[in-house]
Design a protein around this motif. Structure first.
Motif, PDB file in Angstrom:
ATOM      1  N   SER B 386      12.350  32.544 -49.805  1.00 25.68           N
ATOM      2  CA  SER B 386      12.129  33.988 -49.899  1.00 25.68           C
ATOM      3  C   SER B 386      10.673  34.310 -50.200  1.00 25.68           C
ATOM      4  CB  SER B 386      12.998  34.585 -51.009  1.00 25.68           C
ATOM      5  OG  SER B 386      14.344  34.563 -50.642  1.00 25.68           O
ATOM      6  N   GLY B 387      10.292  35.482 -49.744  1.00 20.23           N
ATOM      7  CA  GLY B 387       8.916  35.916 -49.916  1.00 20.23           C
ATOM      8  C   GLY B 387       8.457  35.925 -51.369  1.00 20.23           C
TER       9      GLY B 387
ATOM     10  N   ARG C  34       6.097  36.889 -36.710  1.00 18.55           N
ATOM     11  CA  ARG C  34       5.675  36.706 -38.109  1.00 18.55           C
ATOM     12  C   ARG C  34       4.557  37.678 -38.486  1.00 18.55           C
ATOM     13  NH1 ARG C  34       6.937  31.401 -36.708  1.00 18.55           N
ATOM     14  NH2 ARG C  34       4.809  30.972 -36.037  1.00 18.55           N
ATOM     15  N   ASP C  67      11.854  37.458 -44.508  1.00 16.30           N
ATOM     16  CA  ASP C  67      12.331  36.452 -45.466  1.00 16.30           C
ATOM     17  C   ASP C  67      12.257  36.951 -46.908  1.00 16.30           C
ATOM     18  OD1 ASP C  67       9.658  36.317 -46.020  1.00 16.30           O
ATOM     19  OD2 ASP C  67       9.387  34.244 -45.372  1.00 16.30           O
ATOM     20  N   ASN C  68      12.046  38.237 -47.090  1.00 14.17           N
ATOM     21  CA  ASN C  68      12.060  38.791 -48.442  1.00 14.17           C
ATOM     22  C   ASN C  68      13.454  39.270 -48.806  1.00 14.17           C
ATOM     23  OD1 ASN C  68       9.100  38.972 -49.426  1.00 14.17           O
ATOM     24  ND2 ASN C  68       9.046  39.625 -47.271  1.00 14.17           N
ATOM     25  N   ALA C  69      14.071  38.566 -49.750  1.00  7.84           N
ATOM     26  CA  ALA C  69      15.376  38.969 -50.263  1.00  7.84           C
ATOM     27  C   ALA C  69      15.121  39.910 -51.433  1.00  7.84           C
ATOM     28  CB  ALA C  69      16.161  37.749 -50.704  1.00  7.84           C
TER      29      ALA C  69
END
Lengths: 418, 418, 418
Positions: B386-387, C34, C67-69
């Motif tokens: 994750s970021g 990306r 990809d940021n949860a």
């Protein structure tokens, strides 16, 4: 920390060792796969289907070569066209089914409308400055070789296709592909690189162990098999086979069905090989009982025992023409380790299923053979992708055409990279 | 516009911050995953199975380490061999099943035939110039450590495996692995990097919250747990535990079952740790009721209460040896975020299911524990990918062996990159 | 032999040709995807949900941007917080469900415990040197625009969000989003690049051919449709439409429901457009019969015929506010060729399903429209990924807002790359 092989593609091509398989990256590397699509499938004549796929005006078939989605159409004058299956407005795929029959090609997104030759006929709301003539579908070279359809994505296709076409036309013409119908088609996905599919096709060393159905009618000697001169049983078998070939071919030639093997599988850009071979068990056709599968004979055929006219083209097809049916194979790469093998069974257009032929009997030999070959290709891919793989030697007696395929591939890659 | 991390692998290795998890690319980057396969799994002794996997002459097992497909065989003299599972002719995978029993290894493609030691015994049609001696299967180093099978893909394996083997043999030998049978095996795919699987294994800080079955018999103190000296309850528990260890170990040592913890998990190339610990609830075995799962005791065991001999190896295994059964774990990387955890439950070779042991009772604790751990590894992978991830601190009290694993990994990567 | 496009991203951005679709790599290249996540979704205000998603203290929702949860919480004081969904200890994802209601956030791995504002409240075994204040969850900027929740992952979010918020608040406020409940949500995965999803949303040229349900109530003229002045039928329709707009808007403005179209979709960093349009068939709402779907009107609404307040934001949302319900759309990129379209239907919080509204009637128009649009996006992706693709021209009459979206995107990419 990158997918780029340590050794460059030109260097890998240059150092290919004769008589052996290719180094692993040729079977596994995504970059070389893209180079294959570009330099091999993008610059050579690729077999994609047969005229019976688009028998009537308005018939459309779609086929993918790598990321090229291609439309092949027959227009109202019977002419065949090939073009990219991409609307010139907002990129929508125009035809999403494998086949269609249409009056015009209408885009499902905003209804831009094209003729069967790809010309833009209508587009709403585009203003005064818009020129429809500049927005037709992008065309692709297409040729029918006695009913076998080849396309070439390059701007300037290889010129020697005409030489091949001239040479093989007399062999194929008497079977009259255009007067056939497609009795069945099977798309088989093999879990291997397309070159392994081709290598597998180009030898029958593996037949005895793997193809019980096919070897009922096929002689391994017909596939570049050099006999071991020290084995008296083999020598005797071979002598009998050669005598049979001589007798059969003379008769076929007299009947207007040429048989002498000709071709050039490695030096020509449009590499090919064609020749007619007798069948085992005094056979008529590639069926389980070696008798014809279809009562209606093809084209000019008047007798059942016409052997097997086998036609191979580089880089992606092979075909078996018999008195009663044709089996035609197209190899279409899907990924470094996935390949589509598309097989079509053709019979006389007037033949009626259940009356003139039994479908199961017609397709059984090659359906099973393809499954067996697909498994072998998968095993070879698994091995070529393994850490312990080193390129093994081809048999000098039975794998000469595999070597010719690889030679052709390496020459064409070298030419493309130059 | 590329998958290459902005920071190079050598730099990432060099700047690793002690006492903390690794930076995200170590868990997610495909390039670092390939480096792990090359520098860690390609150059160290990797645990792959147990002698009972290939108990009899002709027994064959297959295992994959990264893209290396490996055959492990027992020949007619009882010797163990390891080699690449790739035919030297056309690359076919020789054995596609997990286990087999064969007289010889016959390639399914063209019937090339190899002995159980990998020598090429027969190949048709290869001509006079062909030398079978140059076309045997490629060998891989293999060792049995008192019945535990390790392979090493490097040409020159780490020499200190012998030191480890000498040190741990007295601990393992009395359990007699070679006289066991595999009662059950479970392959669990964890959705995480193999290092997260290892990190998870190397601490029991998470046990209380997650492992109701395992904590019935296991003491968290046995896993490098440093007690908080300011917590009187903890200090008292710890003192009791230490006294119990002292009593138990003295008795086990007298009985020929060594117990003292030895090993070196971070400085040695073949890093390991072994030691015997008592069980909670006066327990005998890692079962739900802490009683032995199998009536037939292992090897030289004459009493049920032999504690838990725990053996950890870097980079990929751990094992629990008890009086009645052994549980053995191999960690095999499948991808940056996928790992195979292969667990084998061993009992005495003469034990009969349903009579001497109940399978469900035997496997329940670790089957459930593995599933729980697999979920935790998946959560950690999701977070590391994750970021917002930044490497967090390991507990100085409970995560010392996690730190040792990561230290070992960083040192071995640094050595491999040098 | 590499995935890197031959042309660099900055060069592709610089050479973008006005009035046309983007070049293929913008829709297909993983590296540009990306860059989109980094420069567009990482640096702008992204719409992620609505206040009714976290109506009560302790309510938590999760959402992924690339990809940021991300966790979004409402604390006991009613304040909204956003933070990374990653434990600061061993990286475990804290909340794995889409929604939850909790007192505190407890990590499932080792029980580290955080408050609803992300502060670390408790962590066992970490020793004396450990400072909990340095190990809170990493925060993310979050704003509620009259009940619509936007987050920004950048350290310094675009400042002009406030300008947008000030301008649009009077339009949205009377519908009282915070007094709504979510009657239904559908997550639809479209097989296309997120920009194709956005381009599709920004024109109604495709509506007549594809959206039978939506076009019952919607006027294509409401979406930047420029009439062809040479077509008298169109000119007359347009004149009627303009007159209707004038009449309706005057009435709505008097009733406290502003209508005039305002906004700036290409020059502003926080690009937006808002405006209220009348409905066809004298309609009340976007339903199949154009009548309200819910008897309980929203907020300050006292009459059913309030038209369609349409609010568009760059880069990833659009919303329709009517007298009786709201439909809200968030576009979340999953991959170069996969996009999540998350649609929420909101009604008055006191409305009762089956009494005040029929769910099927409420959701039917947009559920079907989304499926239709998803198919079109898939066709456009297939075409943009095809070999024959060249960027086609946007209609100057109907695709002006598509051009504005692409202009905005190119400007923001150029700014990000600078």
């Amino acid at each position: 920390m990158s997918d780029v092989p340590a050794v460059s593609l030109p260097h890998l091509v240059a150092r290919r060792r004769a008589g052996r398989m290719l180094e692993a990256p040729f079977y596994t590397d995504p970059g070389i796969f893209r180079a294959d699509l570009d330099l091999i499938f993008g610059r050579h004549w690729i077999f994609v289907g047969v005229e019976p796929d688009i028998a009537e005006p308005g018939d459309v078939m779609t086929v993918n070569i790598g990321d090229n989605a291609i439309l092949i159409t027959r227009d109202d004058d019977g002419a065949i066209h090939a073009m990219h299956n991409v609307c010139r407005h907002r990129a929508a795929r125009l035809v999403s089914t494998e086949t269609a029959t249409v009056g015009r090609l209408v885009c499902p997104y905003h209804a831009w409308t094209y003729g069967l030759d790809g010309a833009l006929l209508h587009a709403d709301h585009m203003g005064d400055d818009f020129d429809p003539a500049c927005h037709g579908l992008r065309k692709i070279h297409v040729r029918s070789l006695e009913g076998l359809i080849f396309v070439c994505l390059a701007e300037t296709p290889p010129a020697d296709f005409d030489d091949m076409a001239r040479a093989v036309a007399p062999y194929i013409a008497p079977h009259e592909v255009a007067n056939c119908k497609i009795a069945h088609q099977i798309d088989l996905i093999e879990e291997g690189n397309w070159k392994l599919t081709m290598e597998n096709n180009r030898e029958c060393y593996h037949c005895a162990l793997n193809h019980p159905e096919l070897t009922t009618s096929i002689f391994e000697y017909g596939f570049g098999f050099e006999t071991d001169e020290t084995d008296p049983v083999r020598v005797a078998q071979r002598r009998n086979y050669d005598a049979m070939v001589e007798r059969s071919c003379a008769a076929w030639d007299r009947a207007g069905f040429p048989s002498t093997e000709i071709g050039n599988l490695d030096d020509m850009v449009s590499g090919y090989r064609i020749g007619r071979m007798p069948m085992d068990r005094d056979g008529e056709s590639q069926t389980l009982d070696t008798r014809v599968a279809c009562r209606k004979l093809l084209g000019r055929a008047t007798e059942k025992r016409l052997g097997d006219l086998s036609f191979h083209t580089q880089p992606n097809s092979w075909h078996h023409f018999m008195s009663d049916h044709i089996v035609s194979f197209a190899v279409l790469p899907l990924g470094p380790d996935r390949t589509l093998l598309r097989t079509k069974w053709l019979v006389h257009r007037d033949a009626i299923e259940g009356v003139d032929y039994d479908l199961e009997n017609l397709i059984r030999v090659w359906r099973e053979t393809n499954i067996q070959d697909g498994n072998l290709v998968g095993l070879a891919q698994a091995g070529a992708a393994s850490g312990g793989y080193v390129p093994g030697p081809y048999s000098p007696q039975t794998e000469g055409q595999v070597e010719q395929f690889v030679n052709w591939y390496i020459r064409r890659m070298a030419a493309g990279l130059a």
